[in-house]
Design a protein around this motif. Structure first.
Motif, PDB file in Angstrom:
ATOM      1  N   ASP A 221     -58.274  67.565 -10.359  1.00 28.74           N
ATOM      2  CA  ASP A 221     -59.250  67.103 -11.335  1.00 28.74           C
ATOM      3  C   ASP A 221     -58.879  65.718 -11.871  1.00 28.74           C
TER       4      ASP A 221
ATOM      5  N   ASP B 130     -59.675  63.229  -9.209  1.00 27.73           N
ATOM      6  CA  ASP B 130     -61.122  63.008  -9.153  1.00 27.73           C
ATOM      7  C   ASP B 130     -61.576  62.093 -10.290  1.00 27.73           C
ATOM      8  N   ALA B 131     -61.055  62.311 -11.471  1.00 18.84           N
ATOM      9  CA  ALA B 131     -61.416  61.470 -12.620  1.00 18.84           C
ATOM     10  C   ALA B 131     -60.961  60.030 -12.386  1.00 18.84           C
TER      11      ALA B 131
ATOM     12  N   SER C  95     -60.482  58.647  -9.484  1.00 19.29           N
ATOM     13  CA  SER C  95     -61.326  58.114  -8.413  1.00 19.29           C
ATOM     14  C   SER C  95     -62.679  57.672  -8.956  1.00 19.29           C
ATOM     15  N   ALA C  96     -63.242  58.451  -9.871  1.00 22.83           N
ATOM     16  CA  ALA C  96     -64.531  58.096 -10.482  1.00 22.83           C
ATOM     17  C   ALA C  96     -64.399  56.809 -11.302  1.00 22.83           C
ATOM     18  N   GLU C  97     -63.316  56.703 -12.075  1.00 19.32           N
ATOM     19  CA  GLU C  97     -63.083  55.478 -12.852  1.00 19.32           C
ATOM     20  C   GLU C  97     -62.923  54.276 -11.932  1.00 19.32           C
ATOM     21  N   THR C  98     -62.223  54.470 -10.825  1.00 21.94           N
ATOM     22  CA  THR C  98     -62.029  53.391  -9.851  1.00 21.94           C
ATOM     23  C   THR C  98     -63.367  52.973  -9.249  1.00 21.94           C
ATOM     24  N   ALA C  99     -64.220  53.926  -8.937  1.00 21.93           N
ATOM     25  CA  ALA C  99     -65.531  53.610  -8.367  1.00 21.93           C
ATOM     26  C   ALA C  99     -66.377  52.824  -9.371  1.00 21.93           C
ATOM     27  N   VAL C 100     -66.327  53.211 -10.639  1.00 17.08           N
ATOM     28  CA  VAL C 100     -67.068  52.491 -11.675  1.00 17.08           C
ATOM     29  C   VAL C 100     -66.567  51.051 -11.768  1.00 17.08           C
TER      30      VAL C 100
END
Length: 126
Positions: A29, A32-33, A35-40
């Motif tokens: 988790d 994933d968080a 990774s999401a921050e990196t994508a943003v």
């Protein structure tokens, strides 16, 4: 726990941060968080790059326009300088023919050289 496992956990804690006391979030988790921050962040950087590229293109167009205006102005100034140089040197313009005025040479005095004759000649000229 083996030293190899401890080293791996330390690396994960350095990447993900140390969990707060009583926090029960799995490593997946947290990854994933992250990774999401990196994508943003990557999307924001991409958007900013697009904005910068648009500004660079606008600046390049403006510089091209200014360059063409400067070249035109330079051409006009060079033409004026050439005309001024011709005027100063007395050269004809393009398509003009240089005209020379013929001034007759004075005729020599071919008569007697007496003072009376010279005086009479001078009086006749007046």
């Amino acid at each position: 726990m083996s030293s190899n496992t401890k080293a791996r956990v330390t690396v994960l804690e350095n990447i993900l941060g140390v969990p707060a006391k009583g926090e029960q979030i799995s490593v997946c988790d947290r990854l994933d968080a992250l990774s999401a921050e990196t994508a943003v962040i990557q999307n924001e950087i991409s958007d900013q790059r697009d904005v910068v590229l648009i500004h660079v293109e606008e600046l390049a167009d403006a510089l091209d326009a200014q360059g063409s205006v400067a070249r035109e102005t330079q051409s006009q100034l060079e033409t004026k300088i050439a005309l001024l140089n011709r005027a100063m040197c007395g050269l004809p313009r393009e398509g003009e023919v240089a005209t020379k005025v013929k001034v007759p040479k004075p005729k020599p005095f071919n008569s007697a050289r007496s003072a009376n004759d010279l005086e009479n000649f001078l009086w006749d000229m007046e």
